[in-house]
Design a protein around this motif. Sequence first.
Motif, PDB file in Angstrom:
ATOM      1  N   GLY A  81       0.818  -1.207   0.000  1.00 14.43           N
ATOM      2  CA  GLY A  81       0.000   0.000   0.000  1.00 14.43           C
ATOM      3  C   GLY A  81       0.846   1.249   0.000  1.00 14.43           C
ATOM      4  O   GLY A  81       2.072   1.199   0.013  1.00 14.43           O
ATOM      5  N   ASN A  84      -2.588   4.192   2.847  1.00 14.08           N
ATOM      6  CA  ASN A  84      -4.028   4.172   3.084  1.00 14.08           C
ATOM      7  C   ASN A  84      -4.389   2.968   3.952  1.00 14.08           C
ATOM      8  O   ASN A  84      -3.826   1.880   3.804  1.00 14.08           O
ATOM      9  CB  ASN A  84      -4.774   4.133   1.753  1.00 14.08           C
ATOM     10  N   ARG A  86      -5.838  -0.259   5.879  1.00 13.35           N
ATOM     11  CA  ARG A  86      -6.366  -1.564   5.508  1.00 13.35           C
ATOM     12  C   ARG A  86      -7.172  -2.106   6.689  1.00 13.35           C
ATOM     13  O   ARG A  86      -6.855  -1.864   7.848  1.00 13.35           O
ATOM     14  CB  ARG A  86      -5.236  -2.540   5.164  1.00 13.35           C
ATOM     15  N   CYS A 158      -1.387   9.504  -1.499  1.00 14.98           N
ATOM     16  CA  CYS A 158      -0.462   8.368  -1.402  1.00 14.98           C
ATOM     17  C   CYS A 158       0.878   8.832  -0.847  1.00 14.98           C
ATOM     18  O   CYS A 158       1.300   9.965  -1.077  1.00 14.98           O
ATOM     19  CB  CYS A 158      -0.247   7.723  -2.777  1.00 14.98           C
ATOM     20  N   ASP A 189      -4.002   1.015  -3.924  1.00  8.85           N
ATOM     21  CA  ASP A 189      -4.973   1.821  -3.173  1.00  8.85           C
ATOM     22  C   ASP A 189      -6.030   2.428  -4.094  1.00  8.85           C
ATOM     23  O   ASP A 189      -7.196   2.567  -3.718  1.00  8.85           O
ATOM     24  CB  ASP A 189      -4.251   2.932  -2.409  1.00  8.85           C
TER      25      ASP A 189
END
Length: 528
Positions: A81, A84, A86, A158, A189
Amino acid sequence: MARPRDKRADGTGPPVRSNAAARHTSGHSVGPARHLGAVRRTPVWLKATTIVISVLLVGVVAFGAYWFIRLQGNISTQALGAGNARTEAAPDDATGRMQILILGSDTRDGKNAQYGGAADSTGYGHSDVMMLMDISADNKRVNVISFPRDLLVDIPKCKDPKTNQEYPAQTGVMINAAMSEAGIGCAVDTVNRLTGLEIDHFMMADFNAVKELSNAVGGVDVCVSDAIYDPDSGLRLAKGTSTVQGEQALSFVRTRHAFGDGGDLGRIKAQQSFLSSLTRKIKNDGTFSNPARMLGIADAITKNLTIDDGLASVPTLLTVGGRLKNIDVGKVAFVATPTEPAVSDSNRLQLAEPAASQLFAAMRKDVDLTDPNATPTASAGATAGAPASAEPTASQAAAASAYNKALQPVTVANGSGDPARANELLAALNAGGFTQTGQLNARAMATTAVYYGANFADVAADVAALLGIPASQVLPAAGVAGVQVYVGSDYTGGAQQSDAPVALPKDIVNQTAGDAVCQQANPALITR
């Protein structure tokens, strides 16, 4: 009793034997008595066998260690990732439902330098190919969803895991640029946000991977409707079926102009056809049961592969590969995300609604796309990613701030076939406090749904409750600004409706791996 003296002056004569030993022999040269035990010798054949077995064992261990170290050393990794959050734990490698994002990189460094200069790909490069492979928990089917590189999407904020640099969220950006700044994790993501799923792993291959893999399997059969030549990719094929490998195989999957109308959708279908043919060849040739061939393929793939840390071990890769070997090729479905020309740029694509949201909802429910009416896998609910319901989780609800209904954009698209239905819904919305409303023209639709854009999940849930639409028919849609009520012929008013299954377009599956499909050549590139 006194022992006889040695008769040799220098004391080097033969050793003196005891009288007891002498009594049992007839002469000094006979040696020790038989009943005192003879010296046992190992048979020659047993020695030879032991040596051979030892050499073989050492060879097998050395061979296995060599290939393990070689394959493991081939692998490159990046983070799954890009900062972000999870919500799911990693699935069981052998039995959990698993989604793997497959990317083809357009990076032009190293072995790929011949396909362009550094200016052709910046940062981490762009994803030349983007497919989401979804393996069912029972290992009986696979869905492969392709995303056109020209698709306009919203990219979330990001963070580059290598530099810790953060990049702001972007709106209306081509999906193939998602990984160019913050790495592959940002592409993961982005697809998570687009589909409502939570991808478990990724695999990114470069140009060289296609060449080496096609060589390792001895070529892949492809079919075209007419003889074609594409000067941009270098692809040249005769009419009918040809076997491509090396540069020609790469040209086949890279060409942007050779098939269909010369756009990205024709390219996607060609890539899917190539993978279907590759799948059939690997299964028909018994590759999975041939260790030598499997090692060759594994070597070709891993040398040109970047994967996430959770997948970055040879045993894990072998486990995932083993899951695919017994799947019926008729249950490997290739699908292209429903799209249409973008309103903002006719040379780009946007999601076609409601078909795209229906597809993503079916994926979240773990629907067999080759048989949408089949019962989903029992474990789907635990591993299918984000729920289809628009109802927020407790933590989301706690974090959400109250909103002003009068400021929320809500539109009604009337696909019910009843011209009066839209006015009824608009009146109900206004009475419920949603006064910023509008109406859209819509195609006829059987199933009612409420679609919502980013940050409008709570508004959509309230709109659905107000109009008596089940939560299972409330779906995220990247192309929607605010909330859109797409009313179908099934809508009967304010009463709660039955929890109907998600509808899917009849032609959602382009082909299965069991289909040998001939690609339609672009008329502009047909040769005679």
